[in-house]
Motif scaffolding. Structure first.
Motif, mmCIF file in Angstrom:
data_model
loop_
_atom_site.group_PDB
_atom_site.id
_atom_site.type_symbol
_atom_site.label_atom_id
_atom_site.label_comp_id
_atom_site.label_asym_id
_atom_site.label_seq_id
_atom_site.Cartn_x
_atom_site.Cartn_y
_atom_site.Cartn_z
ATOM 1 N N LEU A 134 5.478 -20.634 -28.261
ATOM 2 C CA LEU A 134 5.769 -21.212 -26.959
ATOM 3 C C LEU A 134 6.924 -22.199 -27.028
ATOM 4 C CD1 LEU A 134 2.216 -21.949 -25.494
ATOM 5 C CD2 LEU A 134 3.822 -20.207 -24.746
ATOM 6 N N ALA A 135 6.988 -22.954 -28.111
ATOM 7 C CA ALA A 135 8.034 -23.969 -28.246
ATOM 8 C C ALA A 135 9.423 -23.351 -28.266
ATOM 9 C CB ALA A 135 7.806 -24.781 -29.517
ATOM 10 N N ARG A 136 9.523 -22.074 -28.662
ATOM 11 C CA ARG A 136 10.833 -21.433 -28.770
ATOM 12 C C ARG A 136 11.446 -21.112 -27.406
ATOM 13 N NH1 ARG A 136 8.454 -19.196 -33.614
ATOM 14 N NH2 ARG A 136 7.625 -17.360 -32.533
ATOM 15 N N TYR A 137 10.617 -21.025 -26.378
ATOM 16 C CA TYR A 137 11.175 -20.724 -25.057
ATOM 17 C C TYR A 137 10.675 -21.682 -23.972
ATOM 18 C CZ TYR A 137 6.742 -18.115 -24.294
ATOM 19 O OH TYR A 137 5.424 -17.749 -24.172
ATOM 20 N N SER A 138 9.960 -22.721 -24.341
ATOM 21 C CA SER A 138 9.357 -23.606 -23.344
ATOM 22 C C SER A 138 10.384 -24.272 -22.429
ATOM 23 C CB SER A 138 8.506 -24.678 -24.033
ATOM 24 O OG SER A 138 9.310 -25.459 -24.914
ATOM 25 N N ASP A 139 11.598 -24.517 -22.940
ATOM 26 C CA ASP A 139 12.616 -25.162 -22.110
ATOM 27 C C ASP A 139 13.192 -24.217 -21.058
ATOM 28 O OD1 ASP A 139 13.833 -23.657 -24.167
ATOM 29 O OD2 ASP A 139 15.702 -24.779 -23.948
ATOM 30 N N ARG A 140 12.925 -22.913 -21.194
ATOM 31 C CA ARG A 140 13.455 -21.933 -20.246
ATOM 32 C C ARG A 140 12.408 -21.450 -19.236
ATOM 33 N NH1 ARG A 140 14.498 -17.474 -22.881
ATOM 34 N NH2 ARG A 140 13.943 -18.107 -24.999
ATOM 35 N N LEU A 141 11.153 -21.837 -19.436
ATOM 36 C CA LEU A 141 10.088 -21.440 -18.517
ATOM 37 C C LEU A 141 9.723 -22.631 -17.632
ATOM 38 C CD1 LEU A 141 7.947 -19.696 -17.301
ATOM 39 C CD2 LEU A 141 6.510 -20.065 -19.308
ATOM 40 N N HIS A 142 9.928 -22.473 -16.338
ATOM 41 C CA HIS A 142 9.672 -23.541 -15.385
ATOM 42 C C HIS A 142 8.473 -23.165 -14.516
ATOM 43 C CE1 HIS A 142 13.666 -25.368 -16.253
ATOM 44 N NE2 HIS A 142 13.961 -24.103 -16.532
ATOM 45 N N ILE A 143 7.496 -24.060 -14.445
ATOM 46 C CA ILE A 143 6.282 -23.821 -13.665
ATOM 47 C C ILE A 143 6.310 -24.741 -12.456
ATOM 48 C CG2 ILE A 143 3.766 -23.821 -13.672
ATOM 49 C CD1 ILE A 143 3.951 -23.530 -16.764
ATOM 50 N N HIS A 144 6.319 -24.154 -11.278
ATOM 51 C CA HIS A 144 6.380 -24.915 -10.031
ATOM 52 C C HIS A 144 4.964 -25.027 -9.455
ATOM 53 C CE1 HIS A 144 7.285 -25.979 -5.858
ATOM 54 N NE2 HIS A 144 8.501 -26.304 -6.246
ATOM 55 N N ALA A 145 4.474 -26.264 -9.337
ATOM 56 C CA ALA A 145 3.154 -26.493 -8.743
ATOM 57 C C ALA A 145 3.273 -26.320 -7.231
ATOM 58 C CB ALA A 145 2.650 -27.880 -9.096
ATOM 59 N N SER A 146 3.189 -25.091 -6.778
ATOM 60 C CA SER A 146 3.473 -24.757 -5.387
ATOM 61 C C SER A 146 2.297 -25.081 -4.484
ATOM 62 C CB SER A 146 3.836 -23.280 -5.266
ATOM 63 O OG SER A 146 4.930 -22.965 -6.116
ATOM 64 N N SER A 147 2.626 -25.392 -3.237
ATOM 65 C CA SER A 147 1.619 -25.770 -2.257
ATOM 66 C C SER A 147 1.727 -24.888 -1.032
ATOM 67 C CB SER A 147 1.816 -27.237 -1.853
ATOM 68 O OG SER A 147 1.142 -27.542 -0.649
ATOM 69 N N GLY A 148 0.589 -24.418 -0.548
ATOM 70 C CA GLY A 148 0.563 -23.621 0.668
ATOM 71 C C GLY A 148 0.923 -24.412 1.906
ATOM 72 N N MET A 149 1.047 -25.738 1.758
ATOM 73 C CA MET A 149 1.455 -26.590 2.872
ATOM 74 C C MET A 149 2.941 -26.923 2.826
ATOM 75 S SD MET A 149 -1.168 -27.246 4.828
ATOM 76 C CE MET A 149 -0.713 -28.771 5.661
ATOM 77 N N HIS A 150 3.501 -27.034 1.612
ATOM 78 C CA HIS A 150 4.842 -27.607 1.488
ATOM 79 C C HIS A 150 5.881 -26.703 0.813
ATOM 80 C CE1 HIS A 150 2.933 -31.295 2.758
ATOM 81 N NE2 HIS A 150 2.097 -31.240 1.751
ATOM 82 N N THR A 151 5.470 -25.710 0.038
ATOM 83 C CA THR A 151 6.429 -24.908 -0.728
ATOM 84 C C THR A 151 6.786 -23.647 0.044
ATOM 85 O OG1 THR A 151 5.363 -25.730 -2.747
ATOM 86 C CG2 THR A 151 6.990 -23.973 -2.988
ATOM 87 N N GLY A 152 7.748 -23.792 0.950
ATOM 88 C CA GLY A 152 8.200 -22.661 1.740
ATOM 89 C C GLY A 152 9.416 -21.994 1.127
ATOM 90 N N ILE A 153 10.027 -21.113 1.883
ATOM 91 C CA ILE A 153 11.166 -20.347 1.387
ATOM 92 C C ILE A 153 12.327 -21.254 0.996
ATOM 93 C CG2 ILE A 153 13.020 -18.801 2.140
ATOM 94 C CD1 ILE A 153 10.602 -17.311 1.194
ATOM 95 N N ASP A 154 12.596 -22.286 1.773
ATOM 96 C CA ASP A 154 13.710 -23.183 1.447
ATOM 97 C C ASP A 154 13.492 -23.861 0.095
ATOM 98 O OD1 ASP A 154 14.942 -22.548 3.804
ATOM 99 O OD2 ASP A 154 14.306 -24.364 4.872
ATOM 100 N N GLN A 155 12.267 -24.266 -0.174
ATOM 101 C CA GLN A 155 11.959 -24.907 -1.451
ATOM 102 C C GLN A 155 12.055 -23.899 -2.602
ATOM 103 O OE1 GLN A 155 10.045 -25.407 1.389
ATOM 104 N NE2 GLN A 155 11.066 -27.382 1.715
#
Length: 358
Positions: A170-191
Protein backbone atom coordinates in the motif's frame (compact mmCIF):
# COMPACT_ATOMS: atom_id res chain seq x y z
CA UNK A 1 -8.86 29.85 -33.00
CA UNK A 2 -9.57 33.60 -33.29
CA UNK A 3 -12.34 35.18 -35.39
CA UNK A 4 -10.76 37.21 -38.25
CA UNK A 5 -11.61 39.67 -41.00
CA UNK A 6 -9.81 40.23 -44.30
CA UNK A 7 -7.77 43.43 -44.75
CA UNK A 8 -5.47 44.68 -47.55
CA UNK A 9 -1.84 45.56 -46.81
CA UNK A 10 0.29 48.02 -48.80
CA UNK A 11 1.26 45.37 -51.34
CA UNK A 12 -2.33 44.59 -52.18
CA UNK A 13 -2.28 41.16 -50.55
CA UNK A 14 -5.28 40.09 -48.46
CA UNK A 15 -4.43 39.08 -44.88
CA UNK A 16 -6.48 38.05 -41.89
CA UNK A 17 -6.69 40.24 -38.82
CA UNK A 18 -8.62 39.71 -35.58
CA UNK A 19 -12.19 40.92 -35.68
CA UNK A 20 -13.00 42.31 -32.22
CA UNK A 21 -16.72 42.38 -32.92
CA UNK A 22 -16.99 38.70 -33.88
CA UNK A 23 -18.17 36.24 -31.19
CA UNK A 24 -15.48 34.02 -29.63
CA UNK A 25 -15.41 30.52 -31.02
CA UNK A 26 -16.32 27.60 -28.76
CA UNK A 27 -13.05 26.20 -27.30
CA UNK A 28 -14.52 22.73 -27.70
CA UNK A 29 -14.81 23.24 -31.46
CA UNK A 30 -11.87 21.87 -33.44
CA UNK A 31 -11.27 21.47 -37.13
CA UNK A 32 -10.10 18.10 -38.40
CA UNK A 33 -6.78 19.82 -39.20
CA UNK A 34 -6.33 20.54 -35.49
CA UNK A 35 -7.25 16.97 -34.56
CA UNK A 36 -4.69 15.64 -37.05
CA UNK A 37 -2.04 18.00 -35.71
CA UNK A 38 -2.74 16.99 -32.09
CA UNK A 39 -2.57 13.31 -33.01
CA UNK A 40 0.70 13.78 -34.92
CA UNK A 41 2.21 15.64 -31.95
CA UNK A 42 1.37 12.73 -29.63
CA UNK A 43 3.05 10.27 -32.02
CA UNK A 44 6.17 12.46 -32.26
CA UNK A 45 6.35 12.63 -28.46
CA UNK A 46 6.20 8.86 -28.18
CA UNK A 47 2.73 8.95 -26.61
CA UNK A 48 -0.28 6.84 -27.47
CA UNK A 49 -2.41 8.49 -30.15
CA UNK A 50 -5.51 6.59 -29.04
CA UNK A 51 -7.35 6.20 -25.77
CA UNK A 52 -5.37 5.12 -22.71
CA UNK A 53 -6.28 1.65 -21.48
CA UNK A 54 -6.71 0.88 -17.77
CA UNK A 55 -6.67 -2.89 -17.03
CA UNK A 56 -9.29 -4.04 -14.52
CA UNK A 57 -7.08 -6.81 -13.20
CA UNK A 58 -9.75 -9.42 -13.94
CA UNK A 59 -8.12 -11.44 -16.70
CA UNK A 60 -11.23 -12.73 -18.48
CA UNK A 61 -12.85 -9.30 -18.35
CA UNK A 62 -9.77 -7.52 -19.72
CA UNK A 63 -9.69 -10.01 -22.58
CA UNK A 64 -13.33 -9.30 -23.40
CA UNK A 65 -12.70 -5.53 -23.21
CA UNK A 66 -9.61 -5.71 -25.43
CA UNK A 67 -7.32 -4.69 -22.59
CA UNK A 68 -9.52 -2.93 -20.07
CA UNK A 69 -11.38 0.34 -19.50
CA UNK A 70 -10.56 3.38 -21.60
CA UNK A 71 -10.08 7.08 -21.00
CA UNK A 72 -13.21 9.12 -21.63
CA UNK A 73 -15.54 6.23 -20.89
CA UNK A 74 -18.40 6.19 -18.40
CA UNK A 75 -18.72 2.69 -16.96
CA UNK A 76 -21.69 1.63 -14.85
CA UNK A 77 -21.84 -1.39 -12.55
CA UNK A 78 -25.16 -2.61 -11.20
CA UNK A 79 -26.53 -5.62 -9.41
CA UNK A 80 -28.47 -6.77 -6.35
CA UNK A 81 -27.43 -5.65 -2.89
CA UNK A 82 -24.72 -7.63 -1.15
CA UNK A 83 -23.28 -9.09 -4.33
CA UNK A 84 -19.92 -7.33 -4.17
CA UNK A 85 -20.22 -4.32 -6.48
CA UNK A 86 -18.03 -2.12 -4.28
CA UNK A 87 -15.62 -5.01 -3.73
CA UNK A 88 -15.12 -5.60 -7.45
CA UNK A 89 -14.95 -1.89 -8.27
CA UNK A 90 -12.31 -1.32 -5.57
CA UNK A 91 -10.23 -4.17 -7.01
CA UNK A 92 -10.45 -2.47 -10.42
CA UNK A 93 -9.38 0.85 -8.93
CA UNK A 94 -6.46 -0.77 -7.12
CA UNK A 95 -5.32 -2.48 -10.32
CA UNK A 96 -5.50 0.80 -12.21
CA UNK A 97 -2.88 2.44 -9.99
CA UNK A 98 -0.49 -0.42 -9.23
CA UNK A 99 0.38 -0.77 -12.91
CA UNK A 100 2.23 2.46 -13.58
CA UNK A 101 2.17 5.92 -12.07
CA UNK A 102 -1.44 6.91 -12.56
CA UNK A 103 -3.52 8.33 -9.70
CA UNK A 104 -7.06 7.41 -8.66
CA UNK A 105 -9.86 9.00 -6.67
CA UNK A 106 -12.61 7.15 -4.82
CA UNK A 107 -15.80 9.09 -4.03
CA UNK A 108 -17.16 6.96 -1.20
CA UNK A 109 -20.73 7.76 -0.17
CA UNK A 110 -21.07 4.42 1.66
CA UNK A 111 -17.80 3.71 3.50
CA UNK A 112 -15.34 5.76 5.51
CA UNK A 113 -11.64 5.88 4.67
CA UNK A 114 -10.69 3.35 7.34
CA UNK A 115 -13.12 0.75 5.95
CA UNK A 116 -11.52 1.26 2.52
CA UNK A 117 -8.08 0.76 4.11
CA UNK A 118 -9.18 -2.55 5.62
CA UNK A 119 -10.39 -3.80 2.24
CA UNK A 120 -7.18 -2.74 0.49
CA UNK A 121 -5.04 -4.55 3.06
CA UNK A 122 -7.11 -7.70 2.45
CA UNK A 123 -6.70 -7.38 -1.34
CA UNK A 124 -2.94 -6.90 -1.06
CA UNK A 125 -2.54 -9.77 1.42
CA UNK A 126 -4.38 -12.08 -0.98
CA UNK A 127 -1.64 -11.57 -3.58
CA UNK A 128 0.72 -13.37 -1.20
CA UNK A 129 -1.52 -15.78 0.66
CA UNK A 130 -4.08 -16.77 -1.94
CA UNK A 131 -7.02 -18.74 -0.50
CA UNK A 132 -5.29 -18.81 2.90
CA UNK A 133 -4.81 -15.06 3.00
CA UNK A 134 -5.77 -12.62 5.70
CA UNK A 135 -9.50 -12.24 6.35
CA UNK A 136 -11.35 -8.99 6.93
CA UNK A 137 -12.32 -10.16 10.43
CA UNK A 138 -8.67 -10.71 11.34
CA UNK A 139 -7.73 -7.31 9.93
CA UNK A 140 -10.41 -5.64 12.05
CA UNK A 141 -9.25 -7.51 15.14
CA UNK A 142 -5.68 -6.32 14.57
CA UNK A 143 -6.83 -2.72 14.27
CA UNK A 144 -8.98 -3.06 17.40
CA UNK A 145 -6.11 -4.49 19.48
CA UNK A 146 -4.90 -2.29 22.31
CA UNK A 147 -1.71 -2.01 24.32
CA UNK A 148 0.49 -3.57 21.65
CA UNK A 149 4.19 -2.81 21.37
CA UNK A 150 3.93 -1.99 17.67
CA UNK A 151 5.18 1.44 16.64
CA UNK A 152 4.00 1.22 13.03
CA UNK A 153 1.22 -0.30 10.97
CA UNK A 154 3.67 -2.79 9.48
CA UNK A 155 4.70 -3.98 12.96
CA UNK A 156 1.03 -4.20 13.97
CA UNK A 157 0.48 -6.76 11.19
CA UNK A 158 3.85 -8.51 11.56
CA UNK A 159 2.33 -11.70 12.99
CA UNK A 160 -0.39 -12.09 10.39
CA UNK A 161 -0.22 -13.98 7.12
CA UNK A 162 0.61 -11.41 4.47
CA UNK A 163 -0.35 -8.39 6.58
CA UNK A 164 3.06 -6.71 6.71
CA UNK A 165 3.51 -7.40 2.99
CA UNK A 166 0.14 -5.75 2.34
CA UNK A 167 1.06 -2.62 4.29
CA UNK A 168 4.34 -2.28 2.37
CA UNK A 169 2.48 -2.73 -0.92
CA UNK A 170 0.00 0.00 0.00
CA UNK A 171 2.82 2.40 0.82
CA UNK A 172 4.09 2.15 -2.76
CA UNK A 173 0.99 3.80 -4.20
CA UNK A 174 -0.71 5.45 -1.21
CA UNK A 175 0.23 8.96 -2.38
CA UNK A 176 -1.63 8.36 -5.67
CA UNK A 177 -4.87 6.99 -4.18
CA UNK A 178 -7.23 9.68 -2.94
CA UNK A 179 -10.30 8.78 -0.86
CA UNK A 180 -13.05 11.39 -0.79
CA UNK A 181 -15.38 11.18 2.22
CA UNK A 182 -18.42 11.99 0.10
CA UNK A 183 -21.74 13.17 1.47
CA UNK A 184 -25.20 12.70 0.01
CA UNK A 185 -25.94 16.22 1.23
CA UNK A 186 -22.86 18.12 0.06
CA UNK A 187 -20.82 16.20 -2.56
CA UNK A 188 -22.50 17.07 -5.82
CA UNK A 189 -21.25 17.14 -9.38
CA UNK A 190 -19.40 20.44 -8.93
CA UNK A 191 -17.46 19.03 -5.99
CA UNK A 192 -16.68 15.82 -7.89
CA UNK A 193 -15.47 17.76 -10.92
CA UNK A 194 -13.27 20.06 -8.80
CA UNK A 195 -11.71 17.14 -6.91
CA UNK A 196 -10.99 15.19 -10.11
CA UNK A 197 -9.36 18.21 -11.74
CA UNK A 198 -7.29 18.90 -8.61
CA UNK A 199 -5.94 15.33 -8.56
CA UNK A 200 -5.21 15.49 -12.30
CA UNK A 201 -3.26 18.74 -11.86
CA UNK A 202 -1.38 17.46 -8.81
CA UNK A 203 -0.13 14.35 -10.58
CA UNK A 204 -0.03 15.61 -14.15
CA UNK A 205 -2.12 12.63 -15.24
CA UNK A 206 -5.81 11.84 -15.50
CA UNK A 207 -7.03 9.77 -12.55
CA UNK A 208 -9.16 6.65 -12.48
CA UNK A 209 -12.47 7.79 -10.94
CA UNK A 210 -14.78 5.60 -8.84
CA UNK A 211 -18.17 6.84 -7.59
CA UNK A 212 -19.96 4.67 -5.02
CA UNK A 213 -22.76 5.20 -5.75
CA UNK A 214 -24.42 7.26 -8.49
CA UNK A 215 -27.86 7.69 -6.92
CA UNK A 216 -26.25 9.20 -3.81
CA UNK A 217 -24.90 12.21 -5.73
CA UNK A 218 -27.07 15.20 -4.75
CA UNK A 219 -28.53 17.60 -7.30
CA UNK A 220 -29.55 21.17 -6.34
CA UNK A 221 -33.05 22.33 -7.01
CA UNK A 222 -36.38 21.40 -5.49
CA UNK A 223 -39.06 19.43 -7.24
CA UNK A 224 -36.82 17.26 -9.39
CA UNK A 225 -38.04 13.72 -9.88
CA UNK A 226 -35.81 10.67 -9.51
CA UNK A 227 -35.49 10.28 -13.30
CA UNK A 228 -34.55 13.94 -13.83
CA UNK A 229 -32.01 13.93 -11.02
CA UNK A 230 -30.30 10.74 -12.18
CA UNK A 231 -30.30 11.98 -15.78
CA UNK A 232 -28.44 15.12 -14.69
CA UNK A 233 -25.88 13.15 -12.68
CA UNK A 234 -25.13 10.58 -15.36
CA UNK A 235 -24.80 13.25 -18.08
CA UNK A 236 -22.38 15.22 -15.94
CA UNK A 237 -20.29 12.17 -15.03
CA UNK A 238 -20.01 11.42 -18.73
CA UNK A 239 -18.86 15.00 -19.35
CA UNK A 240 -16.21 14.66 -16.62
CA UNK A 241 -14.92 11.46 -18.24
CA UNK A 242 -14.59 13.18 -21.62
CA UNK A 243 -13.17 16.46 -20.30
CA UNK A 244 -10.52 14.96 -18.01
CA UNK A 245 -9.97 11.95 -20.31
CA UNK A 246 -10.46 9.52 -17.44
CA UNK A 247 -12.46 6.35 -17.07
CA UNK A 248 -15.30 7.07 -14.63
CA UNK A 249 -16.71 3.94 -12.98
CA UNK A 250 -19.99 4.48 -11.11
CA UNK A 251 -21.87 1.93 -9.05
CA UNK A 252 -25.61 2.05 -9.67
CA UNK A 253 -28.53 1.07 -7.45
CA UNK A 254 -31.40 -1.07 -8.70
CA UNK A 255 -35.14 -0.55 -8.62
CA UNK A 256 -36.67 -2.14 -5.53
CA UNK A 257 -39.10 -4.13 -7.66
CA UNK A 258 -36.18 -5.95 -9.32
CA UNK A 259 -34.67 -7.18 -6.05
CA UNK A 260 -36.46 -10.51 -6.13
CA UNK A 261 -34.81 -13.86 -5.40
CA UNK A 262 -34.33 -15.97 -8.49
CA UNK A 263 -34.70 -13.07 -10.96
CA UNK A 264 -31.94 -11.99 -13.30
CA UNK A 265 -31.14 -8.29 -13.16
CA UNK A 266 -30.74 -6.41 -16.43
CA UNK A 267 -30.03 -2.81 -17.50
CA UNK A 268 -33.72 -1.89 -17.41
CA UNK A 269 -33.77 -2.81 -13.71
CA UNK A 270 -31.37 0.00 -12.79
CA UNK A 271 -32.93 3.03 -11.10
CA UNK A 272 -33.19 5.76 -13.74
CA UNK A 273 -32.39 3.20 -16.42
CA UNK A 274 -33.37 5.14 -19.56
CA UNK A 275 -30.67 7.79 -19.04
CA UNK A 276 -28.18 5.29 -17.65
CA UNK A 277 -28.43 2.96 -20.63
CA UNK A 278 -28.13 5.82 -23.12
CA UNK A 279 -25.20 7.77 -21.63
CA UNK A 280 -22.98 4.91 -20.48
CA UNK A 281 -20.23 3.52 -22.71
CA UNK A 282 -19.97 0.25 -20.80
CA UNK A 283 -22.47 -1.42 -18.46
CA UNK A 284 -21.68 -4.35 -16.18
CA UNK A 285 -24.45 -6.23 -14.37
CA UNK A 286 -23.66 -8.66 -11.56
CA UNK A 287 -25.96 -11.56 -10.69
CA UNK A 288 -25.65 -14.45 -8.27
CA UNK A 289 -24.99 -17.52 -10.39
CA UNK A 290 -27.34 -19.66 -8.30
CA UNK A 291 -30.21 -17.30 -9.08
CA UNK A 292 -29.86 -17.40 -12.85
CA UNK A 293 -28.59 -20.87 -13.72
CA UNK A 294 -31.07 -23.15 -15.50
CA UNK A 295 -33.13 -25.47 -13.30
CA UNK A 296 -31.75 -28.69 -14.73
CA UNK A 297 -28.27 -27.84 -13.48
CA UNK A 298 -29.69 -27.75 -9.97
CA UNK A 299 -32.08 -30.72 -10.23
CA UNK A 300 -29.65 -33.27 -11.56
CA UNK A 301 -26.46 -32.01 -9.99
CA UNK A 302 -27.47 -31.21 -6.43
CA UNK A 303 -23.87 -31.08 -5.27
CA UNK A 304 -23.37 -28.14 -7.64
CA UNK A 305 -25.97 -25.92 -5.99
CA UNK A 306 -23.68 -24.74 -3.21
CA UNK A 307 -20.84 -24.27 -5.66
CA UNK A 308 -23.01 -22.00 -7.81
CA UNK A 309 -23.64 -19.83 -4.74
CA UNK A 310 -19.92 -19.10 -4.59
CA UNK A 311 -19.83 -17.50 -8.04
CA UNK A 312 -21.02 -14.19 -9.43
CA UNK A 313 -21.89 -13.78 -13.10
CA UNK A 314 -20.73 -10.51 -14.64
CA UNK A 315 -22.49 -9.68 -17.89
CA UNK A 316 -21.18 -7.01 -20.23
CA UNK A 317 -24.65 -5.67 -21.07
CA UNK A 318 -23.33 -2.79 -23.15
CA UNK A 319 -19.93 -2.02 -24.66
CA UNK A 320 -19.95 0.87 -27.08
CA UNK A 321 -16.38 0.20 -28.19
CA UNK A 322 -16.45 -3.57 -28.51
CA UNK A 323 -18.33 -6.79 -27.93
CA UNK A 324 -21.18 -7.08 -25.45
CA UNK A 325 -23.55 -9.74 -24.10
CA UNK A 326 -20.51 -11.56 -22.72
CA UNK A 327 -21.19 -13.66 -19.60
CA UNK A 328 -18.24 -14.20 -17.26
CA UNK A 329 -18.07 -15.67 -13.78
CA UNK A 330 -15.82 -14.88 -10.85
CA UNK A 331 -15.50 -16.68 -7.54
CA UNK A 332 -16.42 -14.86 -4.35
CA UNK A 333 -13.85 -14.49 -1.57
CA UNK A 334 -15.92 -12.15 0.55
CA UNK A 335 -14.29 -13.21 3.80
CA UNK A 336 -11.14 -11.68 2.28
CA UNK A 337 -12.97 -8.70 0.79
CA UNK A 338 -12.33 -9.64 -2.83
CA UNK A 339 -13.07 -11.77 -5.88
CA UNK A 340 -10.66 -14.19 -7.50
CA UNK A 341 -9.11 -12.35 -10.44
CA UNK A 342 -9.07 -15.36 -12.77
CA UNK A 343 -12.55 -15.61 -14.20
CA UNK A 344 -14.00 -17.67 -17.02
CA UNK A 345 -16.81 -17.73 -19.55
CA UNK A 346 -20.00 -19.21 -18.11
CA UNK A 347 -20.56 -22.71 -19.47
CA UNK A 348 -23.97 -23.46 -17.97
CA UNK A 349 -27.28 -22.34 -19.44
CA UNK A 350 -28.54 -19.15 -17.84
CA UNK A 351 -32.14 -18.03 -17.57
CA UNK A 352 -34.02 -14.81 -16.83
CA UNK A 353 -35.94 -16.15 -13.86
CA UNK A 354 -36.10 -19.38 -11.91
CA UNK A 355 -39.54 -20.99 -11.70
CA UNK A 356 -38.92 -21.87 -8.06
CA UNK A 357 -37.29 -20.08 -5.16
CA UNK A 358 -35.97 -21.32 -1.84
Amino acid sequence: MTATVSTADQGGFVVDAPNPSAPALDPRLKSLTTVLADTTAKIQQGRSAGARVWPTGFDALDTALAGGLRSGELILMGGPQGLGKTTMALQMLRRAIVTGTRPAIFFSYEHDAHAVLERLIAIEAADLGGSEALTLNTIRQVFESRHTRATSLEEQFANTRGGAHAVRALARYSDRLHIHASSGMHTGIDQIRAAVQAVAEEHGQAPFVLVDYLQKVPVPGAGLGDEERITHVVEQLKDIALTVESPVLAIVAAEKASLVAGKRMRVHDLRGSSALAYEADVVFILNDKYDIVARHHLMYHLDMAERFRQWVVLTIEKNRGGIDKVELEFQKRFEQGRFEREGRIVQEQLIEERIFVD
